[in-house]
Design a protein around this motif. Sequence first.
Motif, mmCIF file in Angstrom:
data_model
loop_
_atom_site.group_PDB
_atom_site.id
_atom_site.type_symbol
_atom_site.label_atom_id
_atom_site.label_comp_id
_atom_site.label_asym_id
_atom_site.label_seq_id
_atom_site.Cartn_x
_atom_site.Cartn_y
_atom_site.Cartn_z
ATOM 1 N N THR A 1 16.476 17.345 -47.501
ATOM 2 C CA THR A 1 17.116 16.150 -47.319
ATOM 3 C C THR A 1 15.827 15.237 -46.599
ATOM 4 O OG1 THR A 1 17.835 16.778 -45.285
ATOM 5 C CG2 THR A 1 19.189 16.826 -47.334
ATOM 6 N N GLY A 2 15.008 14.502 -47.215
ATOM 7 C CA GLY A 2 14.085 13.779 -46.891
ATOM 8 C C GLY A 2 12.906 14.400 -46.193
ATOM 9 N N LYS A 3 12.579 14.108 -45.390
ATOM 10 C CA LYS A 3 10.941 14.890 -44.448
ATOM 11 C C LYS A 3 11.653 15.987 -44.149
ATOM 12 C CE LYS A 3 8.627 10.538 -43.975
ATOM 13 N NZ LYS A 3 8.215 9.629 -43.051
ATOM 14 N N PRO A 4 10.768 17.045 -43.603
ATOM 15 C CA PRO A 4 10.910 18.227 -43.163
ATOM 16 C C PRO A 4 11.570 17.965 -41.571
ATOM 17 C CG PRO A 4 8.742 18.365 -44.051
ATOM 18 C CD PRO A 4 9.271 17.023 -44.155
ATOM 19 N N LYS A 5 12.355 18.822 -41.668
ATOM 20 C CA LYS A 5 13.052 18.974 -39.980
ATOM 21 C C LYS A 5 12.153 20.175 -39.219
ATOM 22 C CE LYS A 5 16.151 15.922 -41.243
ATOM 23 N NZ LYS A 5 15.550 15.776 -42.728
ATOM 24 N N LEU A 6 12.385 20.247 -37.863
ATOM 25 C CA LEU A 6 11.787 21.233 -37.279
ATOM 26 C C LEU A 6 12.916 22.080 -36.796
ATOM 27 C CD1 LEU A 6 9.087 19.486 -35.107
ATOM 28 C CD2 LEU A 6 8.656 20.853 -36.713
#
Length: 555
Positions: free
Chosen positions: A218-223
Amino acid sequence: MSAPLVTETAAGSTAAAGWVPWPDEAADRYVAEGYWRGGSLGERLRGWAERYATATALVAGPVRLSYADLDRAADDLAAGLAGTGLTVGDRVVVHLPNRAEFVTLLFALCRLGAIPVLTLPAHRRVEIEHLTRLSGAVAYAIPDTHEGFDHRVLAQEIVTAVPSVRQVLVAGAPGPFTSLEALAAAGAAARADGTARPVPAAPDPAGVAVLLISGGTTGKPKLIPRTHWDYGYNAEASARLCGLTAADTYLVALPAAHNFPLACPGILGALGVGATVVLAASPSPETAFGLIGGERVTVTALVPALARIWVDAAEWERPDTSSLRLLQVGGARLDAELARRIPRALGAQVQQVFGMAEGLLNYTRLDEDDELAFTTQGRPLAAADEIRVVGPDGADVPAGAVGELWARGPYTIRGYYRAAEHNATAFSPDGFYRSGDLVRLTPSGNLVVEGRIKDVVNRGGENVSATELEEHLLAHPSIAQAAVIAAPDEQVGESVRAVIVPVPGAAPTLKAVKAFLRERGLARFMLPDLLTVLDALPLTPVGKIDKRELRRRLG
């Protein structure tokens, strides 16, 4: 017993800032029931080195390290890093391929209480700049070059763009930056003469050990914050389930920073039982088959696209894979026909692994009927894993029906790092992770993956966010509208199809679109495989692009 959610200091170095811990009641229960125990990952290596001192721990090209060697290398590098001012809670973006420095740096950072942010070799400027900003990283670790790409040039761009990055650590020729080898040598000398800066006390095992990256669905990678306790359990229990012992040799064919080859059971699980870890520079059959025969590899892990390539090559070349007892396949659904070919071609038992870096792991068991391993994606690792299969209304679906998989448990996170807004929708109010995967439960208790809710293309195990790629496509001056969908592909499962409406009289070619996206710094796996040009995109009644209709039209 849970680690506190603390406020970040002015220096930006507090480890748990932005982290959502488990509630006290759940944390206390996981400790009492024995899921969370032991020390930090750095302390665990110390224990493994005492137990298996002279056994071979790591093989990476010409480098061969015993457990005692690996422990000493981690200490030397930790001392060298401490000498640069790196300390507890500092985030370090690690962008290393499968080489020995990846392992030594991982444990050195854990010894310091610093937090590695593990990125993949395929990532480029867009992903790395985003992840360094999001994590507030103070350092960036790279190879000098890898597969013809000079990472030092990228590093200079990152240092210029992200003010928090104070130093670049290089495996190989450092150029204008700092050599990891020189740091380790300086650390060893300082330890020998007693001038080394004191390494902080062992970090709280309930605190964050590593930050993994999400698939960018969902959009840019999460951490993804994984603690010493939960990630240690993840690896240890996986090793136990897979029957790993000191007699095994585990081949890391996939990128080592990926959750699957790192801790399922992967590097951490293998080292925890005294096995040997072999790092492959490439997952190609030419490289992997040579290592399997030469090092007598017994266990490895692949995504389905690579499993197909290995099987096709093995049926043609007849390599020596007689030592291989277990091939794990995960990252995407493995089709039953290919699963049945694996034992015949490679002589190994198949184990399907369906999991996520956010936590929940499902394994087919080694002692159950082969047909389950061919046709299902396994069942949860831990007795304390709680899963729900949920319909669009949030209610559990009837037994055997398809619904979204929700999960919580002793190694499934309760929130992404610094992502409060996204966490509000990615997790239920009572702490279940909403995976976005559509599954059904069989009478055996095993899961079968039926698809996804999330707008993502799973290209050979790499998740390509349709939303993110669409944003980049729309930046092209000749593209007026864009939609990204999956196209069936026999080799990689799903190809990336970009469907565009061009501005009048200016339809770009696929080659031109790829060149544009590369210039914007996108990773290679994000580039579209197919380009379809339409006069208009189908819309839903509320004016959104109707991807279901688009897929139907394009077949």
